[in-house]
Design a protein around this motif. Sequence first.
Motif, short mmCIF file in Angstrom:
data_model
loop_
_atom_site.label_atom_id
_atom_site.label_comp_id
_atom_site.label_asym_id
_atom_site.label_seq_id
_atom_site.Cartn_x
_atom_site.Cartn_y
_atom_site.Cartn_z
N ARG A 71 -2.61 1.94 14.33
CA ARG A 71 -2.71 1.89 12.87
C ARG A 71 -3.84 2.79 12.38
O ARG A 71 -4.92 2.81 12.96
CB ARG A 71 -3.00 0.46 12.40
CG ARG A 71 -1.83 -0.48 12.56
CD ARG A 71 -2.09 -1.81 11.87
NE ARG A 71 -3.29 -2.48 12.35
CZ ARG A 71 -3.31 -3.36 13.36
NH1 ARG A 71 -2.21 -3.67 14.00
NH2 ARG A 71 -4.45 -3.94 13.71
N THR A 72 -3.57 3.49 11.31
CA THR A 72 -4.61 4.30 10.67
C THR A 72 -4.93 3.69 9.31
O THR A 72 -4.20 2.84 8.80
CB THR A 72 -4.15 5.77 10.50
OG1 THR A 72 -2.96 5.80 9.72
CG2 THR A 72 -3.91 6.43 11.85
N ASN A 73 -6.01 4.15 8.73
CA ASN A 73 -6.48 3.62 7.46
C ASN A 73 -5.58 4.13 6.33
O ASN A 73 -5.62 5.32 5.99
CB ASN A 73 -7.94 4.03 7.25
CG ASN A 73 -8.56 3.41 6.03
OD1 ASN A 73 -7.96 3.36 4.96
ND2 ASN A 73 -9.78 2.93 6.19
N GLN A 74 -4.81 3.25 5.74
CA GLN A 74 -3.85 3.65 4.71
C GLN A 74 -4.53 4.17 3.46
O GLN A 74 -4.03 5.08 2.81
CB GLN A 74 -2.91 2.48 4.37
CG GLN A 74 -1.66 2.92 3.63
CD GLN A 74 -0.85 3.97 4.40
OE1 GLN A 74 -0.58 3.82 5.59
NE2 GLN A 74 -0.49 5.05 3.75
N THR A 75 -5.70 3.64 3.12
CA THR A 75 -6.44 4.12 1.96
C THR A 75 -6.83 5.58 2.14
O THR A 75 -6.68 6.40 1.23
CB THR A 75 -7.70 3.25 1.72
OG1 THR A 75 -7.28 1.90 1.55
CG2 THR A 75 -8.46 3.71 0.50
N VAL A 76 -7.31 5.92 3.34
CA VAL A 76 -7.68 7.30 3.63
C VAL A 76 -6.44 8.18 3.64
O VAL A 76 -6.44 9.28 3.07
CB VAL A 76 -8.44 7.40 4.98
CG1 VAL A 76 -8.72 8.85 5.36
CG2 VAL A 76 -9.74 6.61 4.92
N ASN A 77 -5.36 7.71 4.24
CA ASN A 77 -4.12 8.49 4.23
C ASN A 77 -3.65 8.76 2.81
O ASN A 77 -3.24 9.89 2.49
CB ASN A 77 -3.03 7.75 5.00
CG ASN A 77 -3.30 7.69 6.49
OD1 ASN A 77 -4.09 8.45 7.02
ND2 ASN A 77 -2.67 6.75 7.16
N ASN A 78 -3.69 7.76 1.95
CA ASN A 78 -3.27 7.93 0.55
C ASN A 78 -4.16 8.93 -0.17
O ASN A 78 -3.68 9.74 -0.97
CB ASN A 78 -3.28 6.59 -0.18
CG ASN A 78 -2.19 5.66 0.29
OD1 ASN A 78 -1.21 6.08 0.90
ND2 ASN A 78 -2.37 4.38 0.03
N HIS A 79 -5.45 8.89 0.11
CA HIS A 79 -6.38 9.83 -0.51
C HIS A 79 -5.98 11.27 -0.21
O HIS A 79 -5.91 12.11 -1.09
CB HIS A 79 -7.80 9.55 -0.03
CG HIS A 79 -8.80 10.60 -0.42
ND1 HIS A 79 -9.29 10.72 -1.70
CD2 HIS A 79 -9.36 11.60 0.30
CE1 HIS A 79 -10.12 11.74 -1.75
NE2 HIS A 79 -10.19 12.29 -0.55
N PHE A 80 -5.70 11.55 1.06
CA PHE A 80 -5.35 12.92 1.44
C PHE A 80 -3.94 13.29 0.98
O PHE A 80 -3.68 14.44 0.66
CB PHE A 80 -5.53 13.14 2.94
CG PHE A 80 -6.99 13.20 3.31
CD1 PHE A 80 -7.77 14.26 2.87
CD2 PHE A 80 -7.58 12.21 4.05
CE1 PHE A 80 -9.12 14.32 3.18
CE2 PHE A 80 -8.92 12.26 4.36
CZ PHE A 80 -9.69 13.32 3.93
N ALA A 81 -3.04 12.33 0.91
CA ALA A 81 -1.71 12.60 0.38
C ALA A 81 -1.81 12.97 -1.10
O ALA A 81 -1.13 13.89 -1.57
CB ALA A 81 -0.82 11.39 0.56
N ASN A 82 -2.68 12.28 -1.82
CA ASN A 82 -2.87 12.60 -3.24
C ASN A 82 -3.52 13.96 -3.42
O ASN A 82 -3.18 14.69 -4.35
CB ASN A 82 -3.72 11.52 -3.92
CG ASN A 82 -2.98 10.21 -4.07
OD1 ASN A 82 -1.76 10.17 -4.08
ND2 ASN A 82 -3.72 9.12 -4.17
N GLN A 83 -4.45 14.32 -2.53
CA GLN A 83 -5.07 15.65 -2.59
C GLN A 83 -4.01 16.73 -2.37
O GLN A 83 -4.00 17.73 -3.06
CB GLN A 83 -6.17 15.80 -1.54
CG GLN A 83 -7.48 15.23 -1.94
CD GLN A 83 -8.58 15.61 -0.95
OE1 GLN A 83 -8.32 16.01 0.17
NE2 GLN A 83 -9.82 15.46 -1.38
N GLN A 84 -3.12 16.50 -1.39
CA GLN A 84 -2.07 17.47 -1.09
C GLN A 84 -1.12 17.61 -2.27
O GLN A 84 -0.68 18.71 -2.60
CB GLN A 84 -1.30 17.04 0.17
CG GLN A 84 -0.24 18.01 0.62
CD GLN A 84 -0.84 19.33 1.09
OE1 GLN A 84 -1.94 19.38 1.61
NE2 GLN A 84 -0.09 20.39 0.93
N ALA A 85 -0.81 16.51 -2.93
CA ALA A 85 0.13 16.52 -4.07
C ALA A 85 -0.43 17.33 -5.23
O ALA A 85 0.33 17.92 -6.01
CB ALA A 85 0.44 15.10 -4.52
#
Length: 133
Positions: free
Chosen positions: A117-131
């Motif tokens: 498992r990875t940190n979903q909050t961190v994953n979401n942060h970088f997904a939002n940056q990419q978007a």
Amino acid sequence: MNGPDAASAKKPTTNTEIRNWYNQKVASIPETDAKLKAQGASLEERAKAAVNTRHEARLEARSFMSNPLEVMMLKARDFFTYGRLDGPSFDQLVKGAKAKGLTGDAVYQSLIDSSKRTNQTVNNHFANQQAKL
């Protein structure tokens, strides 16, 4: 990384690329665990392999980062959380699982499970940056 793909592999450079690379490394843990299980490895050996894969991915991801301040901040977080600059040791994770009331094989299974498992909050942060790009 060795072999013909090593030269053609693109090193991640942005924090988003680095996070994606890290997530891919962590995503390899279930397959490796299944192979080790099929080879007859003990649950403890499999847990050590899973924890090591994640730990090595953590260190390599940090080596890709270009901003030394960001790396120092991650190391500081790890130090204040685990008392170590590069994340928890296997023994610390075992101790933590036992502190949660787990015993025997359940300790090692929990380490395998948590390593995937990875940190979903961190994953979401970088997904939002990419978007936003």
